[in-house]
Design a protein around this motif. Structure first.
Motif, PDB file in Angstrom:
ATOM      1  N   VAL A 112      -4.948 -14.368  -4.092  1.00 52.71           N
ATOM      2  CA  VAL A 112      -3.550 -14.095  -3.769  1.00 52.71           C
ATOM      3  C   VAL A 112      -2.687 -14.199  -5.026  1.00 52.71           C
ATOM      4  N   THR A 113      -2.965 -15.208  -5.840  1.00 55.41           N
ATOM      5  CA  THR A 113      -2.216 -15.378  -7.083  1.00 55.41           C
ATOM      6  C   THR A 113      -2.418 -14.181  -8.014  1.00 55.41           C
ATOM      7  N   ALA A 114      -3.659 -13.709  -8.114  1.00 53.24           N
ATOM      8  CA  ALA A 114      -3.965 -12.566  -8.977  1.00 53.24           C
ATOM      9  C   ALA A 114      -3.209 -11.323  -8.522  1.00 53.24           C
ATOM     10  N   ALA A 115      -3.177 -11.085  -7.214  1.00 54.19           N
ATOM     11  CA  ALA A 115      -2.465  -9.920  -6.693  1.00 54.19           C
ATOM     12  C   ALA A 115      -0.962 -10.045  -6.939  1.00 54.19           C
ATOM     13  N   ALA A 116      -0.421 -11.243  -6.739  1.00 52.55           N
ATOM     14  CA  ALA A 116       1.007 -11.448  -6.960  1.00 52.55           C
ATOM     15  C   ALA A 116       1.372 -11.250  -8.427  1.00 52.55           C
ATOM     16  N   LEU A 117       0.527 -11.747  -9.329  1.00 52.75           N
ATOM     17  CA  LEU A 117       0.785 -11.563 -10.760  1.00 52.75           C
ATOM     18  C   LEU A 117       0.753 -10.078 -11.136  1.00 52.75           C
ATOM     19  N   TYR A 118      -0.169  -9.344 -10.544  1.00 51.33           N
ATOM     20  CA  TYR A 118      -0.273  -7.922 -10.849  1.00 51.33           C
ATOM     21  C   TYR A 118       0.953  -7.162 -10.343  1.00 51.33           C
TER      22      TYR A 118
ATOM     23  N   THR B 274       6.474   0.509  10.103  1.00 51.91           N
ATOM     24  CA  THR B 274       7.522  -0.082  10.942  1.00 51.91           C
ATOM     25  C   THR B 274       8.610  -0.741  10.107  1.00 51.91           C
ATOM     26  N   GLU B 275       8.270  -1.156   8.886  1.00 48.01           N
ATOM     27  CA  GLU B 275       9.253  -1.795   8.013  1.00 48.01           C
ATOM     28  C   GLU B 275       9.825  -0.818   6.981  1.00 48.01           C
ATOM     29  N   SER B 276       9.429   0.463   7.090  1.00 48.82           N
ATOM     30  CA  SER B 276       9.913   1.516   6.180  1.00 48.82           C
ATOM     31  C   SER B 276       9.723   1.134   4.715  1.00 48.82           C
ATOM     32  N   THR B 277       8.494   0.729   4.386  1.00 53.44           N
ATOM     33  CA  THR B 277       8.200   0.305   3.021  1.00 53.44           C
ATOM     34  C   THR B 277       6.850   0.849   2.574  1.00 53.44           C
ATOM     35  N   ASP B 278       6.580   0.802   1.271  1.00 54.64           N
ATOM     36  CA  ASP B 278       5.275   1.178   0.746  1.00 54.64           C
ATOM     37  C   ASP B 278       4.280   0.053   0.999  1.00 54.64           C
ATOM     38  N   CYS B 279       2.989   0.349   0.812  1.00 54.37           N
ATOM     39  CA  CYS B 279       1.986  -0.690   1.000  1.00 54.37           C
ATOM     40  C   CYS B 279       0.859  -0.523  -0.005  1.00 54.37           C
ATOM     41  N   VAL B 280       0.114  -1.601  -0.202  1.00 53.25           N
ATOM     42  CA  VAL B 280      -1.017  -1.598  -1.132  1.00 53.25           C
ATOM     43  C   VAL B 280      -2.022  -2.640  -0.653  1.00 53.25           C
ATOM     44  N   TYR B 281      -3.306  -2.355  -0.836  1.00 53.99           N
ATOM     45  CA  TYR B 281      -4.373  -3.231  -0.345  1.00 53.99           C
ATOM     46  C   TYR B 281      -5.194  -3.736  -1.532  1.00 53.99           C
ATOM     47  N   PHE B 282      -5.422  -5.069  -1.574  1.00 51.08           N
ATOM     48  CA  PHE B 282      -6.283  -5.699  -2.567  1.00 51.08           C
ATOM     49  C   PHE B 282      -7.471  -6.322  -1.836  1.00 51.08           C
ATOM     50  N   SER B 283      -8.682  -6.049  -2.292  1.00 48.35           N
ATOM     51  CA  SER B 283      -9.880  -6.593  -1.654  1.00 48.35           C
ATOM     52  C   SER B 283     -10.834  -7.145  -2.701  1.00 48.35           C
ATOM     53  N   LEU B 284     -11.475  -8.263  -2.373  1.00 49.61           N
ATOM     54  CA  LEU B 284     -12.484  -8.831  -3.267  1.00 49.61           C
ATOM     55  C   LEU B 284     -13.833  -8.137  -3.098  1.00 49.61           C
TER      56      LEU B 284
ATOM     57  N   VAL C  20      -9.624  -3.168  -6.004  1.00 46.55           N
ATOM     58  CA  VAL C  20     -10.642  -4.206  -5.906  1.00 46.55           C
ATOM     59  C   VAL C  20     -10.327  -5.275  -6.940  1.00 46.55           C
ATOM     60  N   LEU C  21     -10.326  -6.527  -6.512  1.00 44.13           N
ATOM     61  CA  LEU C  21     -10.096  -7.653  -7.416  1.00 44.13           C
ATOM     62  C   LEU C  21     -11.437  -8.135  -7.953  1.00 44.13           C
ATOM     63  N   ASP C  22     -11.649  -8.010  -9.259  1.00 50.34           N
ATOM     64  CA  ASP C  22     -12.876  -8.579  -9.810  1.00 50.34           C
ATOM     65  C   ASP C  22     -12.658 -10.069 -10.083  1.00 50.34           C
TER      66      ASP C  22
ATOM     67  N   ARG D 132      -8.699  -3.464  -9.899  1.00 47.91           N
ATOM     68  CA  ARG D 132      -9.233  -2.181 -10.340  1.00 47.91           C
ATOM     69  C   ARG D 132      -8.916  -1.116  -9.289  1.00 47.91           C
ATOM     70  N   PRO D 133      -8.191  -0.043  -9.660  1.00 44.61           N
ATOM     71  CA  PRO D 133      -7.894   1.014  -8.686  1.00 44.61           C
ATOM     72  C   PRO D 133      -9.157   1.750  -8.279  1.00 44.61           C
ATOM     73  N   VAL D 134      -9.283   2.035  -6.980  1.00 37.91           N
ATOM     74  CA  VAL D 134     -10.480   2.710  -6.480  1.00 37.91           C
ATOM     75  C   VAL D 134     -10.163   4.041  -5.803  1.00 37.91           C
ATOM     76  N   ASN D 135      -8.900   4.424  -5.722  1.00 37.13           N
ATOM     77  CA  ASN D 135      -8.569   5.756  -5.215  1.00 37.13           C
ATOM     78  C   ASN D 135      -7.403   6.326  -6.013  1.00 37.13           C
ATOM     79  N   THR D 136      -7.115   7.597  -5.787  1.00 41.80           N
ATOM     80  CA  THR D 136      -6.088   8.290  -6.565  1.00 41.80           C
ATOM     81  C   THR D 136      -4.731   7.628  -6.424  1.00 41.80           C
ATOM     82  N   HIS D 137      -4.405   7.183  -5.227  1.00 40.02           N
ATOM     83  CA  HIS D 137      -3.088   6.581  -4.989  1.00 40.02           C
ATOM     84  C   HIS D 137      -2.954   5.251  -5.733  1.00 40.02           C
ATOM     85  N   ALA D 138      -4.046   4.527  -5.876  1.00 44.32           N
ATOM     86  CA  ALA D 138      -4.005   3.286  -6.650  1.00 44.32           C
ATOM     87  C   ALA D 138      -3.837   3.574  -8.133  1.00 44.32           C
TER      88      ALA D 138
END
Length: 233
Positions: free
Chosen positions: A122-128, A180-190, A210-212, A218-224
């Motif tokens: 969680v800390t790594a994602a927040a820092l990024y 529902t919140e009218s915002t962008d989103c992003v997914y981080f997975s280990l 993907v979080l190493d 590390r982005p894994v798709n075009t949108h990332a």
């Protein structure tokens, strides 16, 4: 509405009509590169990372977004790079933008922190996210079905420290909550994503990272890839 131009393949002489794809700006307005109908398409033989991106100014807010360069695959097997112009229409009010990653505002290199626990993820994602320019990062009001939610103005993020790859339902739940919140989103997975989850994210335009274990997303798709090039004002 995205513009379209006629394109002739120089290899087989087939005629095509190409329409530039549009992507949502952080302000919510659709943006698309301006195509140059007077220029011939270029045959893509060799690829270089720095040549894959260009800066597209938003006609609504003027923000410079990093999007993939437009390409067309001909049935003969030739990949054509469609010519674009970086000069906005005269009445747009948007200043000309230079193409390529060099147009980004300089920022210091991202410094990751190693991941040993779910909290470290969680800390790594927040820092990024902070490195990308998001401010006031906090725990999301709604807890996701899987992992931990983070929120910032204009963004909802999900951090998944599970040992199994994220599934399509995980991506869909994040996207629905963001809608529902009218915002962008992003997914981080280990643990990464299943093939179906990646396909679903592509159709919903959800950036997947993907979080190493070093703490680097590390982005894994075009949108990332596009999100990682973006500079938040």
């Amino acid at each position: 509405m995205p513009e379209s131009v006629p394109v002739r393949c120089p290899a087989c002489r087939r005629d095509h009509v190409y329409r530039a794809p549009s992507y949502p700006c952080a302000c919510g307005a659709p943006t698309a590169p301006r195509l140059d109908p007077a220029a011939e398409p270029a045959v893509t033989a060799h690829r270089a990372w720095d040549d894959e991106w260009l800066t597209v100014p938003c006609a609504a807010c003027g923000r410079g977004n990093q999007w993939p360069r437009p390409e067309l695959g001909c049935p003969c097997g030739t990949v054509l790079r469609i010519a674009v112009t970086t000069t906005p229409p005269a009445d747009s009010g948007v200043p000309p933008a230079a193409a390529g990653p060099e147009a980004r505002t300089d920022r210091p290199r991202f410094r990751p922190r190693p991941i040993h626990t779910a909290r470290d993820a969680v800390t790594a994602a927040a820092l990024y996210l902070r490195w990308l320019g998001y401010r006031d990062i906090r725990r999301a009001d709604q807890r996701p079905p899987q992992g931990i939610g983070l929120a910032a103005p204009g963004l909802l993020a999900q951090v998944d420290p599970a040992v199994r790859p994220a599934a399509p339902r995980d991506v869909e739940c994040l996207w629905l909550t963001a809608m529902t919140e009218s915002t962008d989103c992003v997914y981080f997975s280990l643990a990464g994503y299943t093939d179906d989850a990646r396909s679903r994210a592509d159709s919903l335009r959800v950036p997947l990272f993907v979080l190493d274990l070093s703490g680097t997303p590390r982005p894994v798709n075009t949108h990332a890839h596009a999100a990682s090039k973006r500079t938040i004002a």
